[in-house]
Design a protein around this motif. Sequence first.
Motif, PDB file in Angstrom:
ATOM      1  N   ARG A   5      -2.090 -59.321  24.120  1.00  0.00           N
ATOM      2  CA  ARG A   5      -3.131 -60.182  23.556  1.00  0.00           C
ATOM      3  C   ARG A   5      -4.511 -59.592  23.820  1.00  0.00           C
ATOM      4  O   ARG A   5      -4.742 -58.977  24.856  1.00  0.00           O
ATOM      5  N   SER A  68      -1.514 -57.288  19.593  1.00  0.00           N
ATOM      6  CA  SER A  68      -1.844 -58.486  18.817  1.00  0.00           C
ATOM      7  C   SER A  68      -3.344 -58.530  18.544  1.00  0.00           C
ATOM      8  O   SER A  68      -4.148 -58.048  19.342  1.00  0.00           O
ATOM      9  N   THR A  70      -4.476 -61.672  17.464  1.00  0.00           N
ATOM     10  CA  THR A  70      -4.669 -63.117  17.527  1.00  0.00           C
ATOM     11  C   THR A  70      -5.255 -63.513  18.873  1.00  0.00           C
ATOM     12  O   THR A  70      -4.645 -63.274  19.918  1.00  0.00           O
TER      13      THR A  70
END
Length: 80
Positions: A5, A68, A70
Amino acid sequence: MLELRPNCECCDRDLSPDSSDARICTFECTFCADCVETRLGGVCPNCGGNFAPRPIRPAHLLIARPPSTTRVRSAKPACA
């Protein structure tokens, strides 16, 4: 495979895939080392677990397995 992340769920600080400051819990909740130590006391506000340094994916594997994009934010009071 880890999502990697892109940010701290508490302060929203950017955490690059090669960041040595990224910490994760068993559910991949992702926080920066500063928030883990100063705000969270080493305990994940989402699941109650502990943290470990996030492994760094070798650069040559980031092409086939990108991190990622997001951004995730924790709604828990410790991070408000």
